[in-house]
Design an enzyme around this catalytic site. Structure first.
Site, PDB file in Angstrom:
ATOM      1  N   HIS A 144      13.886 -47.327  29.440  1.00 34.66           N
ATOM      2  CA  HIS A 144      14.092 -45.933  29.852  1.00 34.66           C
ATOM      3  C   HIS A 144      13.940 -45.704  31.348  1.00 34.66           C
ATOM      4  CE1 HIS A 144      14.277 -45.261  25.615  1.00 34.66           C
ATOM      5  NE2 HIS A 144      13.054 -45.696  25.465  1.00 34.66           N
ATOM      6  N   GLU A 164      17.912 -36.693  15.245  1.00 30.53           N
ATOM      7  CA  GLU A 164      19.339 -36.719  15.604  1.00 30.53           C
ATOM      8  C   GLU A 164      20.000 -37.940  14.981  1.00 30.53           C
ATOM      9  OE1 GLU A 164      19.600 -37.024  19.848  1.00 30.53           O
ATOM     10  OE2 GLU A 164      19.419 -34.879  20.181  1.00 30.53           O
ATOM     11  N   ARG A 224      15.646 -30.509  37.947  1.00 29.78           N
ATOM     12  CA  ARG A 224      15.111 -30.980  39.242  1.00 29.78           C
ATOM     13  C   ARG A 224      16.210 -31.736  39.978  1.00 29.78           C
ATOM     14  NH1 ARG A 224      13.639 -34.882  35.313  1.00 29.78           N
ATOM     15  NH2 ARG A 224      14.669 -36.848  35.758  1.00 29.78           N
ATOM     16  N   LYS A 261      12.784 -29.539  24.084  1.00 29.05           N
ATOM     17  CA  LYS A 261      14.109 -30.106  23.790  1.00 29.05           C
ATOM     18  C   LYS A 261      14.768 -29.461  22.569  1.00 29.05           C
ATOM     19  CE  LYS A 261      13.240 -32.584  27.289  1.00 29.05           C
ATOM     20  NZ  LYS A 261      13.626 -32.056  28.593  1.00 29.05           N
TER      21      LYS A 261
HETATM   22  C1  MV4 Z   1      19.590 -41.410  21.920  1.00 29.43           C
HETATM   23  C2  MV4 Z   1      20.176 -42.667  21.667  1.00 29.43           C
HETATM   24  C3  MV4 Z   1      21.073 -42.761  20.635  1.00 29.43           C
HETATM   25  N1  MV4 Z   1      21.374 -41.686  19.890  1.00 29.43           N
HETATM   26  N2  MV4 Z   1      19.917 -40.371  21.145  1.00 29.43           N
HETATM   27  C4  MV4 Z   1      16.683 -42.826  25.412  1.00 29.43           C
HETATM   28  C5  MV4 Z   1      16.235 -42.094  26.641  1.00 29.43           C
HETATM   29  C6  MV4 Z   1      16.485 -40.659  26.367  1.00 29.43           C
HETATM   30  N3  MV4 Z   1      16.927 -39.969  27.539  1.00 29.43           N
HETATM   31  C7  MV4 Z   1      17.493 -40.644  25.270  1.00 29.43           C
HETATM   32  N4  MV4 Z   1      17.540 -41.965  24.708  1.00 29.43           N
HETATM   33  C8  MV4 Z   1      18.379 -42.256  23.709  1.00 29.43           C
HETATM   34  N5  MV4 Z   1      18.731 -41.239  22.923  1.00 29.43           N
HETATM   35  C9  MV4 Z   1      20.769 -40.518  20.153  1.00 29.43           C
HETATM   36  N6  MV4 Z   1      21.064 -39.464  19.388  1.00 29.43           N
HETATM   37  C10 MV4 Z   1      19.807 -43.749  22.465  1.00 29.43           C
HETATM   38  C11 MV4 Z   1      18.884 -43.554  23.455  1.00 29.43           C
HETATM   39  C12 MV4 Z   1      18.457 -44.760  24.112  1.00 29.43           C
HETATM   40  C13 MV4 Z   1      17.393 -45.527  23.567  1.00 29.43           C
HETATM   41  C14 MV4 Z   1      16.679 -45.104  22.461  1.00 29.43           C
HETATM   42  C15 MV4 Z   1      15.638 -45.858  21.923  1.00 29.43           C
HETATM   43  C16 MV4 Z   1      15.302 -47.083  22.530  1.00 29.43           C
HETATM   44  C17 MV4 Z   1      15.979 -47.528  23.642  1.00 29.43           C
HETATM   45  C18 MV4 Z   1      17.038 -46.747  24.196  1.00 29.43           C
HETATM   46  C19 MV4 Z   1      17.714 -47.183  25.336  1.00 29.43           C
HETATM   47  C20 MV4 Z   1      18.738 -46.417  25.843  1.00 29.43           C
HETATM   48  C21 MV4 Z   1      19.102 -45.207  25.236  1.00 29.43           C
END
Ligand code: MV4
Length: 488
Positions: free
Chosen positions: A235, A200, A291, A116
């Site tokens: 997630h 981030e 994918r 990533k």
């Molecule tokens: C984030 C975010 C907020 N800010 N990145 C979660 C799954 C993955 N694909 C990316 N995720 C997130 N990334 C930034 N810069 C919020 C999420 C996020 C999340 C993060 C921690 C705990 C629960 C979450 C639920 C949805 C999205």
């Protein structure tokens, strides 16, 4: 075009791929584990071979065994589906060495996008807007503290090898940073085999919006618009729609072109998804999924494009069958993932025997599923049993149609999340299209609404099912559940 395609996957996606094979007159080879002898996909294939015990490591992840079946059956291509080996660069390169076409991007591209931090750095060069953050891995606490303060709290620490939320920690101040860094590094080491993490800016309740892209082997890349996947729990996406209620056609064109540029920049071949967070009118790149995704049918419903067939075409060296100017978004699609899990017990998986099974039908309905009545769901794999996808001329029609279809869907014998989806389809904020990644936690009445709905269905069901005969049971269950809604 290929003569024979091996599907290195199971369940609904294996069937989805075989359906494309049938239409293209390519013969299909299934590989299955000992837990899947009764599965629909192993019956649907033209040929099917047992490859090992139930544990995925010994079967669906067994690269040598899968290649051996490909060689012996004379398969000239392998489709990995999603999960399992789909984004494993070693599998892609093993196929390349064997002279068997891996349906997906090259092993180098998979490798690049799988890291990533590298993907972020590389795509930033291509002009993709990324979330403010580090462009290299963070190892030491002092380094992390400096960077977190530069970015500004709150921040989120993410494993570089990951994606999908595993090992991420949200940090609100310097005091929380040390433990959070150690936690993310520890999970990164155990889960992804390397402790690399990056930092981030944390966005508070963003929408999760992703762009479907497709590239051919000559470097021609198109985008098929966006999907919104904000309704997720731990997630795990539960509901996806195309288009997004938050994206105008101007914005779609802009972000679609950005995503296609990203794919062009890395030399992306096949179907892929560029994921973004959308917050305060701005897109921020998250990651590329190299994918075909679970939710690809939502895009197929609004564009009329068969994404899996296009994947096979471009893998065979043919051009995409459509040009960007020919892509049209028509109407609205919503997908609900139907999982065998108990919505009243923290959504724990509920493998076991399905008794009655009847999927909805009628105008605008698509069901992609790998199960049937009297089938026993094995406990070894994920709990998704069906995808219910509806199309409507606009979002309102799609929501009404989804509601109608959910009330036709009968699955008995195993607890499932259909009641959860019914509750979401009645939720005022969902109906208004006001979505965010924290939708489920922030809709505090959602679980109670679902419980009420389940109680009503149960009460009526007990009254009615005692007096109907076996033949009428499925119709009676569907009628009772629809009636229970009207009484609400
Ligand atoms: C984030 C975010 C907020 N800010 N990145 C979660 C799954 C993955 N694909 C990316 N995720 C997130 N990334 C930034 N810069 C919020 C999420 C996020 C999340 C993060 C921690 C705990 C629960 C979450 C639920 C949805 C999205």
């Amino acid at each position: 075009m290929f003569n024979k395609l091996l599907i290195a996957n199971r369940g609904e996606i294996a069937i989805r791929i075989m359906r494309a094979c049938r239409e293209l007159e390519i013969s299909s080879v299934a590989v299955y584990s000992e837990a899947d002898t009764q599965a629909l996909f192993s019956q649907y294939a033209d040929e099917a071979y047992l490859i090992g015990p139930p544990a995925a490591g010994a079967s669906y992840l067994n690269i040598q065994k899968i290649l051996e079946v490909a060689r012996e059956t004379g398969a000239d291509a392998i489709h990995p589906g999603y999960g399992f080996l789909a984004e494993n660069p070693n599998f892609a390169s093993a196929c390349e060495r064997e002279g068997i076409k891996f349906i997906g991007p090259s092993s180098e591209v998979i490798q690049l996008l799988g890291d990533k931090v590298t993907a972020r750095r590389e795509l930033e060069k291509a002009g993709i807007p990324v979330v403010p953050g580090t462009d290299e891995c963070v190892t030491e606490f002092e380094q992390a503290r400096t960077m977190a303060n530069e970015i500004g709290y709150p921040v989120i620490i993410k494993p570089s090898g990951g994606g999908g939320g595993i090992g991420m920690s949200i940090v609100r101040d310097d005091d929380e940073l040390r433990d959070a860094l150690e936690y993310s590094q520890a999970i990164a080491s155990t889960t992804f085999g390397l402790p690399d993490v990056y930092i981030e800016k944390y966005l508070e309740n963003p929408r999760h919006i992703e762009i479907q892209i497709m590239g051919d082997s000559k470097g021609y890349v198109i985008h098929l618009g966006e999907r919104e996947c904000s309704i997720q729990r731990r997630h795990q996406k539960l509901i996806e729609e195309a288009p997004s209620p938050a994206v105008s056609s101007e914005l779609r064109k802009e972000i679609g072109e950005i995503a296609a540029n990203a794919a062009r920049w890395v030399g992306y071949e096949g179907a892929g998804t560029v994921e973004f967070l959308f917050s305060n009118g701005k897109f921020y790149f998250l990651e590329v999924n190299a994918r075909v995704q679970v939710e690809h049918p939502a895009t197929e419903m609004v564009t009329g494009i068969d994404i899996v067939k296009e994947q096979i075409r471009v893998a065979a060296g043919l051009p995409l069958s459509i040009k960007q100017e020919e892509v049209r978004m028509n109407g609205w699609a919503i997908e609900c993932r139907i999982n065998a899990e108990d919505p009243l017990n923290d959504f724990v998986p509920t493998p076991g025997k399905i008794k009655d099974y009847r999927s909805p039908g009628g105008i605008g309905i698509r069901v992609d599923s790998g199960v049937y009545a009297n089938y026993t769901i094995p406990p070894f794999y994920d709990s998704m049993v069906s995808k219910l996808i509806v199309w409507g001329k606009d979002r309102n029609e799609a929501v009404s149609r989804m509601r109608r279809a959910l009330y036709e869907f009968v699955i008995t014998g195993v607890k499932n999340n259909i009641p959860f989806h019914k509750a979401v389809m009645e939720n005022p904020r969902f109906i208004a299209g006001e979505l965010g990644t924290h939708f489920i936690e922030s809709e505090t009445s959602l679980m109670d609404d679902m419980k009420q709905l389940m109680a009503r269905e149960k009460q009526l069901g007990e009254k009615v099912l005692g007096i109907v005969n076996e033949k009428k049971k499925i119709a009676a269950i569907a009628a009772v559940s629809a009636y229970a809604r009207k009484m609400a």
